[in-house]
Write a protein that holds these residues in place. Structure first.
Motif, PDB file in Angstrom:
ATOM      1  N   TYR A 126     -15.370   3.701   4.120  1.00 35.68           N
ATOM      2  CA  TYR A 126     -14.436   3.835   4.427  1.00 35.68           C
ATOM      3  C   TYR A 126     -13.864   3.013   5.750  1.00 35.68           C
ATOM      4  O   TYR A 126     -15.454   2.203   6.544  1.00 35.68           O
TER       5      TYR A 126
ATOM      6  N   VAL B  36      -9.830   5.232   4.397  1.00 34.72           N
ATOM      7  CA  VAL B  36      -9.093   4.095   3.883  1.00 34.72           C
ATOM      8  C   VAL B  36     -10.185   3.175   3.473  1.00 34.72           C
ATOM      9  O   VAL B  36     -11.127   2.736   4.830  1.00 34.72           O
TER      10      VAL B  36
ATOM     11  N   ASP C  79      -7.542  -2.041   1.908  1.00 33.06           N
ATOM     12  CA  ASP C  79      -6.635  -1.490   1.571  1.00 33.06           C
ATOM     13  C   ASP C  79      -5.063  -2.019   1.590  1.00 33.06           C
ATOM     14  O   ASP C  79      -5.155  -2.289   3.608  1.00 33.06           O
TER      15      ASP C  79
ATOM     16  N   VAL D 245      -2.082   0.116   2.742  1.00 32.08           N
ATOM     17  CA  VAL D 245      -1.270   1.198   2.831  1.00 32.08           C
ATOM     18  C   VAL D 245      -0.250   1.474   3.183  1.00 32.08           C
ATOM     19  O   VAL D 245       0.527   0.723   4.248  1.00 32.08           O
TER      20      VAL D 245
ATOM     21  N   THR E 154      -7.314  -4.790   6.138  1.00 33.49           N
ATOM     22  CA  THR E 154      -6.861  -3.608   5.908  1.00 33.49           C
ATOM     23  C   THR E 154      -5.104  -2.942   7.179  1.00 33.49           C
ATOM     24  O   THR E 154      -5.219  -3.760   7.722  1.00 33.49           O
TER      25      THR E 154
ATOM     26  N   CYS F  90       1.725  -3.120  -1.684  1.00 43.29           N
ATOM     27  CA  CYS F  90       0.876  -1.448  -0.972  1.00 43.29           C
ATOM     28  C   CYS F  90      -0.467  -1.606  -2.786  1.00 43.29           C
ATOM     29  O   CYS F  90       0.448  -1.561  -3.590  1.00 43.29           O
ATOM     30  N   ASN F  91      -1.655  -0.953  -2.167  1.00 45.04           N
ATOM     31  CA  ASN F  91      -2.193  -0.976  -3.114  1.00 45.04           C
ATOM     32  C   ASN F  91      -2.405   0.904  -3.526  1.00 45.04           C
ATOM     33  O   ASN F  91      -2.901   1.294  -3.992  1.00 45.04           O
ATOM     34  N   LYS F  92      -2.179   1.439  -1.932  1.00 45.68           N
ATOM     35  CA  LYS F  92      -2.155   3.058  -1.865  1.00 45.68           C
ATOM     36  C   LYS F  92      -0.518   2.941  -0.678  1.00 45.68           C
ATOM     37  O   LYS F  92      -0.406   2.306  -0.686  1.00 45.68           O
TER      38      LYS F  92
ATOM     39  N   PHE G 296      -1.372  11.061  -0.421  1.00 51.41           N
ATOM     40  CA  PHE G 296      -1.723   9.783  -0.373  1.00 51.41           C
ATOM     41  C   PHE G 296      -2.646   9.791  -1.964  1.00 51.41           C
ATOM     42  O   PHE G 296      -2.855  10.221  -2.958  1.00 51.41           O
ATOM     43  N   GLY G 297      -2.012   8.341  -2.057  1.00 53.60           N
ATOM     44  CA  GLY G 297      -2.862   7.725  -3.728  1.00 53.60           C
ATOM     45  C   GLY G 297      -2.620   6.300  -4.211  1.00 53.60           C
ATOM     46  O   GLY G 297      -2.170   5.717  -3.191  1.00 53.60           O
ATOM     47  N   ALA G 298      -3.228   6.144  -5.044  1.00 52.76           N
ATOM     48  CA  ALA G 298      -2.397   4.617  -5.620  1.00 52.76           C
ATOM     49  C   ALA G 298      -0.774   4.621  -6.050  1.00 52.76           C
ATOM     50  O   ALA G 298      -0.012   5.500  -5.645  1.00 52.76           O
ATOM     51  N   CYS G 299      -0.212   3.422  -4.973  1.00 49.97           N
ATOM     52  CA  CYS G 299       0.685   3.043  -4.209  1.00 49.97           C
ATOM     53  C   CYS G 299       2.041   3.568  -5.803  1.00 49.97           C
ATOM     54  O   CYS G 299       3.225   4.033  -5.258  1.00 49.97           O
TER      55      CYS G 299
END
Length: 302
Positions: free
Chosen positions: A3, A49, A53, A55, A197, A212-214, A226-229
């Motif tokens: 992380y 994260v 990433d 977010v 990040t 974003c990807n998350k 919270f998770g995949a965007c």
């Protein structure tokens, strides 16, 4: 992957007691006298994260987005829980860390020093920062004369050129003209290409979906998802559509209901607080007495 940012059971509680007298008495009595009205701005938030990433943080007004971005930017500290950031973080938000009485140039130098840059590094990047902000004509003027868009541009330019490991952008791109927003977006893409990040705070699920990807969905102080965007952003967008479809009265009643739940959760905080230690209380009372005596001497009363 390991992380880059780890948030563990983080809560942020504010005291809503605004009476100066009660705050002073609570301070001087070391908690023996207290009329606190605690309020959970964030409650029990946890997520991890990874490096690289991007977010998105979405939610209605009052959901806790800015509180979380301040914590991630190390502007404030959590009341409970831990935040671990592997590297240097930088918060981009309107007015974040800017001194209203100083000029644009003085703010650049002050904030860059706060980011750990040397005088030589600041001199090397100064012209780049000013040019990127597009504030050449105003750089010698006090910040208090700037518009919100100008402050946002200056804050973004400073933070972006400090080369942070973790970048937190709190609604900074929503203020100002489209040209600067486009230029800022391109720089964010460059950060992404370098594996930085990024946390991107926004009301717009569509905007978050593009960048974003998350994603994190906050709702009145708690984390809903919270998770995949794409799945999170889509679910949030569906909620917003339902909310917007409500009448003004229905929206008002919904807000009242959510705020009441937030207040009810906050009542638990008074139970969790540690009772005043007898030794601390005695010490506190002694110091309070000494403080009062010193004040009386100052006023020539004794």
């Amino acid at each position: 992957m390991t992380y880059k940012v780890k948030v563990e059971n983080v809560s942020k509680v504010y005291d809503l007691n605004r009476k100066r007298k009660d705050r002073l008495l609570s301070l001087l009595s070391f908690g023996l006298y207290s009329k606190e009205r605690p309020y959970y701005a964030l409650r029990n938030i946890s997520f991890e994260v990874e490096e690289g990433d991007s977010v998105g943080i979405v939610g209605l007004n009052g959901s806790g987005k800015t509180t979380l971005s301040d914590l991630l930017g190390e502007v404030t500290q959590p009341t409970t829980g831990n935040i671990t950031i592997r590297g240097k973080s930088s918060l981009i938000a309107i007015n974040a860390g800017l001194n209203q009485e100083l000029t644009g140039e003085e703010n650049i130098r002050m904030k860059c020093l706060m980011y750990g840059m040397s005088e030589a590094e600041i001199d090397e990047k100064f012209d780049q920062i000013v040019e990127f902000s597009e504030l050449e004509e105003f750089i010698d003027q006090p910040i208090k004369t700037y518009s919100s868009g100008m402050k946002s541009r200056l804050g973004f330019a400073i933070s972006a050129h400090s080369d942070p490991d973790v970048l937190i952008v709190d609604e900074a791109l929503s203020v100002g003209d489209d040209t600067f927003a486009s230029k800022s977006g391109e720089m964010i893409k460059e950060f992404q290409a370098k594996g930085k990040t990024i946390f991107f705070v926004s009301h717009s699920a569509k905007q978050v979906g593009k960048m974003c990807n998350k994603a994190i969905w906050l709702h009145y102080g708690e984390m809903v998802k919270f998770g995949a965007c794409v799945p999170v952003a889509n679910e949030y967008a569906r909620f917003v559509d339902k909310y917007v479809a409500m009448t003004k009265m229905e929206q008002m009643n919904y807000k009242k209901e959510m705020l009441q739940k937030q207040k009810d959760r906050s009542k638990d905080y008074t139970i969790e607080k540690e009772k005043p230690n007898v030794l601390n209380v005695v010490t506190g009372l002694g110091l309070t007495g000494a403080f009062i005596v010193a004040m009386l001497f100052q006023l020539n009363v004794i």
